[in-house]
Design an enzyme around this catalytic site. Sequence first.
Site, PDB file in Angstrom:
ATOM      1  N   GLU A  34      -2.946 -25.215  -8.074  1.00 34.43           N
ATOM      2  CA  GLU A  34      -3.123 -24.950  -6.633  1.00 34.43           C
ATOM      3  C   GLU A  34      -3.052 -26.277  -5.890  1.00 34.43           C
ATOM      4  OE1 GLU A  34      -3.274 -22.350  -4.363  1.00 34.43           O
ATOM      5  OE2 GLU A  34      -3.338 -24.086  -3.014  1.00 34.43           O
ATOM      6  N   GLY A  39      -7.588 -19.374  -2.897  1.00 33.78           N
ATOM      7  CA  GLY A  39      -7.609 -18.134  -2.116  1.00 33.78           C
ATOM      8  C   GLY A  39      -6.391 -18.002  -1.221  1.00 33.78           C
ATOM      9  N   GLY A  40      -5.669 -19.121  -0.997  1.00 33.40           N
ATOM     10  CA  GLY A  40      -4.412 -19.052  -0.242  1.00 33.40           C
ATOM     11  C   GLY A  40      -4.576 -18.602   1.194  1.00 33.40           C
ATOM     12  N   THR A  41      -3.522 -18.015   1.711  1.00 32.11           N
ATOM     13  CA  THR A  41      -3.446 -17.664   3.133  1.00 32.11           C
ATOM     14  C   THR A  41      -4.522 -16.668   3.541  1.00 32.11           C
ATOM     15  OG1 THR A  41      -1.047 -17.940   2.971  1.00 32.11           O
ATOM     16  CG2 THR A  41      -1.886 -16.810   4.924  1.00 32.11           C
ATOM     17  N   CYS A  42      -4.644 -15.591   2.797  1.00 35.57           N
ATOM     18  CA  CYS A  42      -5.539 -14.503   3.204  1.00 35.57           C
ATOM     19  C   CYS A  42      -6.954 -15.016   3.424  1.00 35.57           C
ATOM     20  CB  CYS A  42      -5.517 -13.389   2.151  1.00 35.57           C
ATOM     21  SG  CYS A  42      -6.572 -12.015   2.578  1.00 35.57           S
ATOM     22  N   HIS A 441     -17.743  16.306   9.080  1.00 34.85           N
ATOM     23  CA  HIS A 441     -17.835  16.274  10.535  1.00 34.85           C
ATOM     24  C   HIS A 441     -19.019  15.406  10.963  1.00 34.85           C
ATOM     25  CE1 HIS A 441     -17.743  17.566  14.688  1.00 34.85           C
ATOM     26  NE2 HIS A 441     -19.057  17.701  14.603  1.00 34.85           N
TER      27      HIS A 441
HETATM   28  C1  LIG Z   1      -2.936 -14.686  10.561  1.00 37.22           C
HETATM   29  C2  LIG Z   1      -2.675 -13.804   9.375  1.00 37.22           C
HETATM   30  C3  LIG Z   1      -3.381 -12.643   9.227  1.00 37.22           C
HETATM   31  C4  LIG Z   1      -3.149 -11.813   8.135  1.00 37.22           C
HETATM   32  N1  LIG Z   1      -3.861 -10.657   8.026  1.00 37.22           N
HETATM   33  C5  LIG Z   1      -3.629  -9.843   6.994  1.00 37.22           C
HETATM   34  C6  LIG Z   1      -4.356  -8.645   6.841  1.00 37.22           C
HETATM   35  O1  LIG Z   1      -5.225  -8.325   7.648  1.00 37.22           O
HETATM   36  N2  LIG Z   1      -4.096  -7.853   5.771  1.00 37.22           N
HETATM   37  C7  LIG Z   1      -3.151  -8.200   4.851  1.00 37.22           C
HETATM   38  O2  LIG Z   1      -2.936  -7.453   3.895  1.00 37.22           O
HETATM   39  N3  LIG Z   1      -2.444  -9.333   4.958  1.00 37.22           N
HETATM   40  C8  LIG Z   1      -2.659 -10.159   6.000  1.00 37.22           C
HETATM   41  N4  LIG Z   1      -1.962 -11.322   6.095  1.00 37.22           N
HETATM   42  C9  LIG Z   1      -0.961 -11.643   5.072  1.00 37.22           C
HETATM   43  C10 LIG Z   1      -1.641 -12.193   3.812  1.00 37.22           C
HETATM   44  O3  LIG Z   1      -2.444 -13.292   4.140  1.00 37.22           O
HETATM   45  C11 LIG Z   1      -0.582 -12.599   2.800  1.00 37.22           C
HETATM   46  O4  LIG Z   1       0.304 -11.518   2.618  1.00 37.22           O
HETATM   47  C12 LIG Z   1      -1.202 -12.937   1.463  1.00 37.22           C
HETATM   48  O5  LIG Z   1      -2.096 -14.014   1.585  1.00 37.22           O
HETATM   49  C13 LIG Z   1      -0.090 -13.300   0.471  1.00 37.22           C
HETATM   50  O6  LIG Z   1      -0.667 -13.689  -0.720  1.00 37.22           O
HETATM   51  P1  LIG Z   1       0.138 -14.573  -1.753  1.00 37.22           P
HETATM   52  O7  LIG Z   1      -0.689 -14.575  -2.973  1.00 37.22           O
HETATM   53  O8  LIG Z   1       1.519 -14.119  -1.863  1.00 37.22           O
HETATM   54  O9  LIG Z   1       0.235 -16.037  -1.106  1.00 37.22           O
HETATM   55  P2  LIG Z   1      -0.851 -17.019  -0.460  1.00 37.22           P
HETATM   56  O10 LIG Z   1      -2.117 -16.306  -0.171  1.00 37.22           O
HETATM   57  O11 LIG Z   1      -0.173 -17.685   0.652  1.00 37.22           O
HETATM   58  O12 LIG Z   1      -1.148 -18.038  -1.635  1.00 37.22           O
HETATM   59  C14 LIG Z   1      -0.199 -18.949  -2.098  1.00 37.22           C
HETATM   60  C15 LIG Z   1      -0.899 -20.167  -2.669  1.00 37.22           C
HETATM   61  O13 LIG Z   1       0.057 -20.990  -3.317  1.00 37.22           O
HETATM   62  C16 LIG Z   1      -0.236 -22.343  -3.047  1.00 37.22           C
HETATM   63  N5  LIG Z   1       0.998 -23.115  -3.226  1.00 37.22           N
HETATM   64  C17 LIG Z   1       2.136 -23.029  -2.498  1.00 37.22           C
HETATM   65  N6  LIG Z   1       3.069 -23.848  -2.981  1.00 37.22           N
HETATM   66  C18 LIG Z   1       2.517 -24.477  -4.040  1.00 37.22           C
HETATM   67  C19 LIG Z   1       2.990 -25.455  -4.949  1.00 37.22           C
HETATM   68  N7  LIG Z   1       4.242 -25.921  -4.886  1.00 37.22           N
HETATM   69  N8  LIG Z   1       2.161 -25.889  -5.917  1.00 37.22           N
HETATM   70  C20 LIG Z   1       0.885 -25.404  -6.007  1.00 37.22           C
HETATM   71  N9  LIG Z   1       0.396 -24.478  -5.176  1.00 37.22           N
HETATM   72  C21 LIG Z   1       1.204 -24.018  -4.211  1.00 37.22           C
HETATM   73  C22 LIG Z   1      -0.736 -22.320  -1.622  1.00 37.22           C
HETATM   74  O14 LIG Z   1      -1.502 -23.463  -1.316  1.00 37.22           O
HETATM   75  C23 LIG Z   1      -1.550 -21.035  -1.610  1.00 37.22           C
HETATM   76  O15 LIG Z   1      -2.897 -21.281  -1.945  1.00 37.22           O
HETATM   77  C24 LIG Z   1      -2.192 -12.181   7.163  1.00 37.22           C
HETATM   78  C25 LIG Z   1      -1.478 -13.383   7.296  1.00 37.22           C
HETATM   79  C26 LIG Z   1      -1.718 -14.188   8.388  1.00 37.22           C
HETATM   80  C27 LIG Z   1      -0.945 -15.470   8.508  1.00 37.22           C
END
Ligand SMILES: Cc1cc2nc3c(=O)[nH]c(=O)nc-3n(C[C@H](O)[C@H](O)[C@H](O)COP(=O)(O)OP(=O)(O)OC[C@H]3O[C@@H](n4cnc5c(N)ncnc54)[C@H](O)[C@@H]3O)c2cc1C
Length: 460
Positions: A34, A39-42, A441
Site C-alpha cells: 500500500e 482502506g483506499g478511497t472509500c 407497516h
Molecule cells: C467522493 C466519493 C464518494 C464515494 N461514495 C461511494 C459510496 O457511497 N458507495 C460506494 O459504493 N462507492 C463510493 N465511492 C466509490 C468507492 O470509493 C470506490 O469504488 C472504491 O473505493 C474502490 O475500491 P478499490 O479497492 O477498487 O480502490 P481504492 O479504494 O481506491 O483502493 C486502491 C488502493 O491502492 C493503492 N495504490 C494505488 N496505486 C498503488 C501502487 N502503485 N502501489 C501501492 N498501492 C497503490 C491506493 O493508495 C489505495 O489505497 C465513492 C468515491 C468517491 C470519490
Amino acid sequence: MNQFFDAIVIGAGQAGPPLAGRLTAAGMKVALIERKLFGGTCVNTGCMPTKTLVASAYAAHLARRSTEYGIAIDSSVKVDMNRVKARADNVSANARTNIETWLRGMDGLTVIEGHARFKGPDVVQVGESLLKAPRIFINVGGRASVPDMPGVGTVDYLTNTSILKLDSTPRHLVVVGGSYIGLEFAQMYRRFGAEVTVVEMAPRLIAREDEDVSEAVREILTNEGITVRTSATCIGFTPHADGVAASVDCTSGAPVVVGSHVLLAVGRRPNTDDLDLDKAGIAVNARGYIEVDDMLTTNVPGIWALGDCNGRGAFTHTAYNDYEIVAANLLDGASRRVSERVPGYALYIDPPLGRAGMTETEALKSSRKVLVSKRPMSRVGRAIERGETKGFIKIVADADTKQILGAAVLGVTGDEVIHGILNMMNVGAAYPTLQWAVPIHPTVSELIPTVLGELKPLSA
Ligand SMILES: Cc1cc2nc3c(=O)[nH]c(=O)nc-3n(C[C@H](O)[C@H](O)[C@H](O)COP(=O)(O)OP(=O)(O)OC[C@H]3O[C@@H](n4cnc5c(N)ncnc54)[C@H](O)[C@@H]3O)c2cc1C
C-alpha cells in the site's frame, strides 16, 4: 533484495485486504503493498467521510425544518465546520486504523508500505525491494480526473480529496459535474450554508438515469436554493478577485459564475499510469483501465485486476464483489463471473436514490415488452408521517418473463428500500412472487408489492 511469495496484492482498498485474508487462510505466503492510506478511497476520501458529512448536513437541514415538526429551537442553526470535519475525520481514521491493525496482525501476510511497479509478469518493485510471486492481484483503484479544461491550471480547484480538508464553509462553491459525487457535495455544502452552483455539460443532471429521475433530483436541489446550470458546453476557468470565475456558456443564464471555491467532480481515472504495466505486458484500454475477462483475469496468466482499476464497477460493493469472485474461483473451485452481478447503487443526496438494474429507457431499448409502475412518495404513508415526501418509486418489469428489470427508489430510505428489489433480481424470482409477501407497516418497502401490482404496459 529479492523476496518470494505465493501471492502479491497491490493496494489496500476494498478488494485487496479481504483477498489477502482468504489467501493467507488458505496457507499462502502473501505480500500486500500500500502506497498511501489503508482502506483506499472509500475509507479515506470517498464513501465514509462523505456519508458522515451527509449525515451532518441532514442534521442541519432537519434542525432548520424543526418547526414543521412542532419543535422549537431557540436560536438559529449554526454549522460548526471544525466539528463537522472532525467527526468525518474520526470515522475515517477509525476505519483506517482497524484495517491496518487487521492486516498487520494477519498470519502469513507481509505488509509493505510503498509504491509498487511491475518489473516483469511475476516481479514487482517497491523501493529497493524486488518481490516475486506466481500470482499478482492489482487493486489500485482510481483518483479524480482533472480534464484539460481551459484555464484549469491557472486556478486553485478542489477534488473529492482536497475538499475534505476544508474546515470552513465556502462562500460560494461551484461544483463542476452534475453526477453522483458532485451532487452529494453540492447538497451537503448548501446545507452547511454555502451558496452552491452546479455546472453540468450534459443537458440534464445524472444523465445516465431516466429523465424523470434527473428532473426530480434537479427539483430537490433547486428547492434547497442550489443553482443548476446544465448544457454548459464550454467550461473554463480564470482567477478572480473573489475566487474563481467559471465560464459556463449555457444556453441561458449568465455566461460566467464566480465562486469562492471550485470543486471538480467530472469523473475518475484509474491509478494505472504509474504501475509500469507494460513491463509485465498487461493490457489496458484507451482510458487506462486494465482489461479483464469475466473472471477478472488480465491478459497475463497469473495476474488479476480487481475494483475500480478494471473499469467493471465504480463502487465499494463492486470492488468487494470482485474479491469474492476471484477468491471463490481460485480457492473454492467455483466459476463465478462479473456478468452475473445485478447492478445496484445509490446516490446519497437527501432523499437518496436507490437504483437496481436497468433504467426504463434501457429496458425500452432492449426490445422487450416492458411494464412500468410508478408511485410518488407523497402516496407512501411512512414518507408522509416523516414529512419527507419528495421523490417516487418506479419499477420496470418484463411482461413476458415477469422478471423485474430495474427500479429507482428516489425517496426517504431509498438506499435501503432498493434492496428488496435487488434481492428479487438476484434470486431471479418473478415479480408476482412478492405480491403475497406481508411487509411490515409502516415502511416505505411495504409499498413495493402495491407498485408491482400496478405494473402497466408501456409502448416504446
Ligand atoms: C467522493 C466519493 C464518494 C464515494 N461514495 C461511494 C459510496 O457511497 N458507495 C460506494 O459504493 N462507492 C463510493 N465511492 C466509490 C468507492 O470509493 C470506490 O469504488 C472504491 O473505493 C474502490 O475500491 P478499490 O479497492 O477498487 O480502490 P481504492 O479504494 O481506491 O483502493 C486502491 C488502493 O491502492 C493503492 N495504490 C494505488 N496505486 C498503488 C501502487 N502503485 N502501489 C501501492 N498501492 C497503490 C491506493 O493508495 C489505495 O489505497 C465513492 C468515491 C468517491 C470519490
